[in-house]
Design a protein around this motif. Structure first.
Motif, PDB file in Angstrom:
ATOM      1  N   HIS A   1       1.202  -1.491   0.411  1.00 30.51           N
ATOM      2  CA  HIS A   1      -0.009  -0.093   0.150  1.00 30.51           C
ATOM      3  C   HIS A   1       0.924   1.074   0.165  1.00 30.51           C
ATOM      4  O   HIS A   1       0.836   1.873   0.710  1.00 30.51           O
ATOM      5  N   ARG A   2       2.024   1.615  -0.824  1.00 31.95           N
ATOM      6  CA  ARG A   2       2.806   2.042  -0.993  1.00 31.95           C
ATOM      7  C   ARG A   2       2.572   3.501  -0.992  1.00 31.95           C
ATOM      8  O   ARG A   2       3.188   4.723  -0.964  1.00 31.95           O
ATOM      9  N   ARG A   3       1.459   3.727  -1.407  1.00 30.91           N
ATOM     10  CA  ARG A   3       0.629   4.915  -1.621  1.00 30.91           C
ATOM     11  C   ARG A   3      -0.005   5.895  -0.127  1.00 30.91           C
ATOM     12  O   ARG A   3       0.152   6.635  -0.590  1.00 30.91           O
ATOM     13  N   ASP A   4       0.176   5.375   0.462  1.00 27.19           N
ATOM     14  CA  ASP A   4      -0.170   5.554   2.341  1.00 27.19           C
ATOM     15  C   ASP A   4       1.187   5.684   2.762  1.00 27.19           C
ATOM     16  O   ASP A   4       1.226   6.310   3.899  1.00 27.19           O
ATOM     17  N   ILE A   5       1.993   5.570   1.899  1.00 28.43           N
ATOM     18  CA  ILE A   5       3.868   5.565   3.151  1.00 28.43           C
ATOM     19  C   ILE A   5       4.188   6.889   3.826  1.00 28.43           C
ATOM     20  O   ILE A   5       4.279   7.396   4.587  1.00 28.43           O
ATOM     21  N   GLY A   6       3.272   7.600   2.706  1.00 30.86           N
ATOM     22  CA  GLY A   6       3.369   9.391   2.995  1.00 30.86           C
ATOM     23  C   GLY A   6       2.452   9.867   4.066  1.00 30.86           C
ATOM     24  O   GLY A   6       3.677  10.602   5.431  1.00 30.86           O
ATOM     25  N   ALA A   7       1.183   9.469   3.936  1.00 28.56           N
ATOM     26  CA  ALA A   7       0.743   9.285   5.724  1.00 28.56           C
ATOM     27  C   ALA A   7       1.775   8.808   6.199  1.00 28.56           C
ATOM     28  O   ALA A   7       1.283   9.639   7.707  1.00 28.56           O
ATOM     29  N   ALA A   8       1.399   7.891   6.482  1.00 29.74           N
ATOM     30  CA  ALA A   8       2.568   7.166   7.883  1.00 29.74           C
ATOM     31  C   ALA A   8       3.469   7.785   7.837  1.00 29.74           C
ATOM     32  O   ALA A   8       3.823   8.173   9.760  1.00 29.74           O
ATOM     33  N   LEU A   9       4.368   8.444   7.172  1.00 34.12           N
ATOM     34  CA  LEU A   9       5.429   8.795   7.212  1.00 34.12           C
ATOM     35  C   LEU A   9       5.074  10.198   8.098  1.00 34.12           C
ATOM     36  O   LEU A   9       5.661  10.877   9.072  1.00 34.12           O
ATOM     37  N   SER A  10       4.278  11.509   7.590  1.00 36.52           N
ATOM     38  CA  SER A  10       3.491  12.498   8.469  1.00 36.52           C
ATOM     39  C   SER A  10       3.720  12.518   9.617  1.00 36.52           C
ATOM     40  O   SER A  10       3.630  13.509  10.778  1.00 36.52           O
ATOM     41  N   HIS A  11       3.120  11.062  10.219  1.00 35.27           N
ATOM     42  CA  HIS A  11       2.289  11.225  11.711  1.00 35.27           C
ATOM     43  C   HIS A  11       3.918  10.900  12.570  1.00 35.27           C
ATOM     44  O   HIS A  11       4.239  11.427  13.154  1.00 35.27           O
ATOM     45  N   GLU A  12       4.863  10.154  11.396  1.00 34.27           N
ATOM     46  CA  GLU A  12       5.566   9.653  12.547  1.00 34.27           C
ATOM     47  C   GLU A  12       6.958  10.845  12.685  1.00 34.27           C
ATOM     48  O   GLU A  12       7.439  11.476  13.589  1.00 34.27           O
ATOM     49  N   VAL A  13       6.930  11.756  11.425  1.00 30.17           N
ATOM     50  CA  VAL A  13       8.293  12.510  11.704  1.00 30.17           C
ATOM     51  C   VAL A  13       7.599  13.509  12.462  1.00 30.17           C
ATOM     52  O   VAL A  13       8.360  14.210  12.829  1.00 30.17           O
ATOM     53  N   MET A  14       5.908  13.675  12.254  1.00 30.10           N
ATOM     54  CA  MET A  14       5.740  14.786  13.240  1.00 30.10           C
ATOM     55  C   MET A  14       6.327  14.838  15.196  1.00 30.10           C
ATOM     56  O   MET A  14       6.574  15.206  16.394  1.00 30.10           O
ATOM     57  N   HIS A  15       6.052  13.545  15.362  1.00 29.58           N
ATOM     58  CA  HIS A  15       6.553  12.821  16.185  1.00 29.58           C
ATOM     59  C   HIS A  15       7.753  13.286  16.957  1.00 29.58           C
ATOM     60  O   HIS A  15       7.770  13.769  18.047  1.00 29.58           O
ATOM     61  N   VAL A  16       8.758  13.403  15.942  1.00 27.85           N
ATOM     62  CA  VAL A  16      10.461  13.759  16.056  1.00 27.85           C
ATOM     63  C   VAL A  16      10.241  15.106  16.231  1.00 27.85           C
ATOM     64  O   VAL A  16      11.025  15.449  17.283  1.00 27.85           O
ATOM     65  N   LEU A  17       9.647  16.190  15.504  1.00 29.47           N
ATOM     66  CA  LEU A  17       9.610  17.618  15.745  1.00 29.47           C
ATOM     67  C   LEU A  17       8.963  18.351  16.759  1.00 29.47           C
ATOM     68  O   LEU A  17       9.326  18.153  17.507  1.00 29.47           O
ATOM     69  N   LEU A  18       7.472  17.602  17.602  1.00 25.53           N
ATOM     70  CA  LEU A  18       7.576  18.163  18.615  1.00 25.53           C
ATOM     71  C   LEU A  18       8.082  17.679  20.030  1.00 25.53           C
ATOM     72  O   LEU A  18       7.870  17.592  20.887  1.00 25.53           O
ATOM     73  N   HIS A  19       9.147  16.085  19.770  1.00 25.08           N
ATOM     74  CA  HIS A  19      10.062  15.636  20.789  1.00 25.08           C
ATOM     75  C   HIS A  19      11.046  17.406  20.818  1.00 25.08           C
ATOM     76  O   HIS A  19      11.367  17.374  21.852  1.00 25.08           O
ATOM     77  N   ARG A  20      11.055  17.504  19.772  1.00 25.05           N
ATOM     78  CA  ARG A  20      12.748  18.371  19.651  1.00 25.05           C
ATOM     79  C   ARG A  20      11.659  19.926  20.204  1.00 25.05           C
ATOM     80  O   ARG A  20      12.099  20.645  20.376  1.00 25.05           O
ATOM     81  N   LEU A  21      10.792  19.550  19.896  1.00 23.82           N
ATOM     82  CA  LEU A  21      10.420  21.274  20.041  1.00 23.82           C
ATOM     83  C   LEU A  21      10.054  21.084  21.854  1.00 23.82           C
ATOM     84  O   LEU A  21       9.061  22.010  22.853  1.00 23.82           O
ATOM     85  N   GLY A  22       9.730  19.699  22.447  1.00 24.61           N
ATOM     86  CA  GLY A  22       8.816  19.751  24.549  1.00 24.61           C
ATOM     87  C   GLY A  22       8.213  19.664  24.131  1.00 24.61           C
ATOM     88  O   GLY A  22       7.913  20.214  25.193  1.00 24.61           O
ATOM     89  N   LEU A  23       7.222  19.368  23.472  1.00 19.48           N
ATOM     90  CA  LEU A  23       5.978  19.368  23.595  1.00 19.48           C
ATOM     91  C   LEU A  23       4.999  18.805  23.204  1.00 19.48           C
ATOM     92  O   LEU A  23       5.323  18.126  22.613  1.00 19.48           O
ATOM     93  N   GLU A  24       4.167  18.188  24.294  1.00 20.55           N
ATOM     94  CA  GLU A  24       3.455  17.069  24.667  1.00 20.55           C
ATOM     95  C   GLU A  24       2.005  17.083  25.343  1.00 20.55           C
ATOM     96  O   GLU A  24       2.144  18.008  26.240  1.00 20.55           O
ATOM     97  N   PHE A  25       1.244  16.302  25.154  1.00 16.82           N
ATOM     98  CA  PHE A  25      -0.005  16.265  26.298  1.00 16.82           C
ATOM     99  C   PHE A  25       0.384  14.787  26.634  1.00 16.82           C
ATOM    100  O   PHE A  25       0.983  14.085  26.710  1.00 16.82           O
ATOM    101  N   ALA A  26      -0.961  15.143  27.902  1.00 16.63           N
ATOM    102  CA  ALA A  26      -0.506  13.599  28.915  1.00 16.63           C
ATOM    103  C   ALA A  26      -1.282  12.972  28.153  1.00 16.63           C
ATOM    104  O   ALA A  26      -2.274  13.064  27.803  1.00 16.63           O
ATOM    105  N   GLY A  27      -1.370  11.323  28.795  1.00 17.96           N
ATOM    106  CA  GLY A  27      -1.690  10.018  27.965  1.00 17.96           C
ATOM    107  C   GLY A  27      -1.468  10.462  26.689  1.00 17.96           C
ATOM    108  O   GLY A  27      -1.780  11.166  25.721  1.00 17.96           O
TER     109      GLY A  27
END
Length: 302
Positions: free
Chosen positions: A110-136
């Motif tokens: 399902h390669r057409r959706d690889i970009g969608a999955a990566l957008s979520h995972e790479v955003m985790h990296v950005l939020l981690h670097r920003l120190g931005l997270e919600f509880a839970g």
């Protein structure tokens, strides 16, 4: 990253709207107006395109690099692998400079959706670097989906939503309509229309539903764009507040505004329709204010 099992019913509507609004507000508070607007324009479809003939690993690395560049993580190298797993993907949030992303084996076909999955995972990296997270976990994943969509990469997550009589697919924790809502909020703030990029008819329908919700919020009292019924109810609530100083607000809990009595007179507080920062302005007829957080001009009839 979570996603609904294939064939399972997709949840619709706006059950996470309060958390989504908090997430947009948190982005503006952490990044500022200028910081948020560094993510214009959105990631273009060609940058995430993935043909079946493309090499799986080279193509995934190429799309991951595009995500990194769009999200302004120039020193972060993404290594993408595939394995059998319950969720759509995961990422190791070590200090870097390399980040290891694993995607579900089903994306091999399902390669057409690889970009969608990566957008979520790479955003985790950005939020981690920003120190931005919600509880839970749940709220933090909603923050990640919202940030991905609002910062211009996560329209792919909505486009990955497909549903027919026999099967369904949805990536992320937001409902399709909530993804549409976030994208519509971005469209209003950035003057950008993502709808031509959708390849999924269901994604376009969900975007329209989210857009309707976003537009309703831009036409709530005391904003001048409010409709007749809203203005009439606002006038009634204002009279109550004027007749009962210090008694608190008359509107119910779902009202988009509240009144407070100060030494200078009556004030109305309400959330900015762009960033959801609560603003307070004096009640004195036509007023033009500016949101202190996102600079949105607020034309009000108070």
């Amino acid at each position: 990253m979570g996603d609904g099992p294939h064939g399972s019913p997709v949840v619709h509507g706006f059950p996470h709207l309060a958390t989504v609004r908090s997430a947009i507000h948190a982005l503006y508070r952490r990044l500022s107006y200028d910081g948020v607007h560094r993510y214009a324009p959105s990631l273009l479809p060609a940058e995430a395109a993935f043909a079946d003939a493309d090499d799986l690993h080279l193509g995934a690395q190429r799309v991951a690099r595009a995500m990194v560049q769009h999200l302004r993580l120039p020193d972060a190298r993404m290594i993408v692998a595939f394995r059998a797993m319950e969720h759509a993907g995961s990422v190791e949030l070590a200090a870097g400079p390399e980040y290891f992303i694993e995607l579900n084996d089903r994306f091999r076909t399902h390669r057409r959706d690889i970009g969608a999955a990566l957008s979520h995972e790479v955003m985790h990296v950005l939020l981690h670097r920003l120190g931005l997270e919600f509880a839970g976990t749940r709220d933090n994943e909603i923050l990640t989906d919202t940030a991905a969509a609002y910062l211009g990469a996560g329209w792919l997550l909505l486009d990955a939503f497909r549903e027919d009589a026999t099967s369904s697919q949805k990536l992320g924790y937001l409902t399709p309509e909530e993804f549409g809502y976030v994208l519509a909020k971005r469209a209003l703030a950035f003057d950008e229309d993502p709808s031509p990029w959708f390849t999924s008819p269901q994604a376009y329908t969900a975007y329209e539903a989210g857009q309707a919700q976003a537009l309703r919020e831009s036409a709530q009292p005391p904003l001048t764009a409010a409709g007749w019924a809203g203005r009439r109810l606002y006038a009634k609530d204002r009279r109550y507040a004027q007749d009962h100083p210090g008694a608190g607000t008359a509107p119910g809990p779902e009202a988009p505004y509240a009144f407070e009595t100060t030494r200078e007179g009556l004030r109305v507080t309400f959330p900015c329709p762009t960033c959801h920062q609560r603003n307070g302005i004096p009640v004195r007829g036509r007023v033009r204010a500016r949101c202190a957080l996102c600079r949105t001009a607020l034309d009000c009839t108070t």
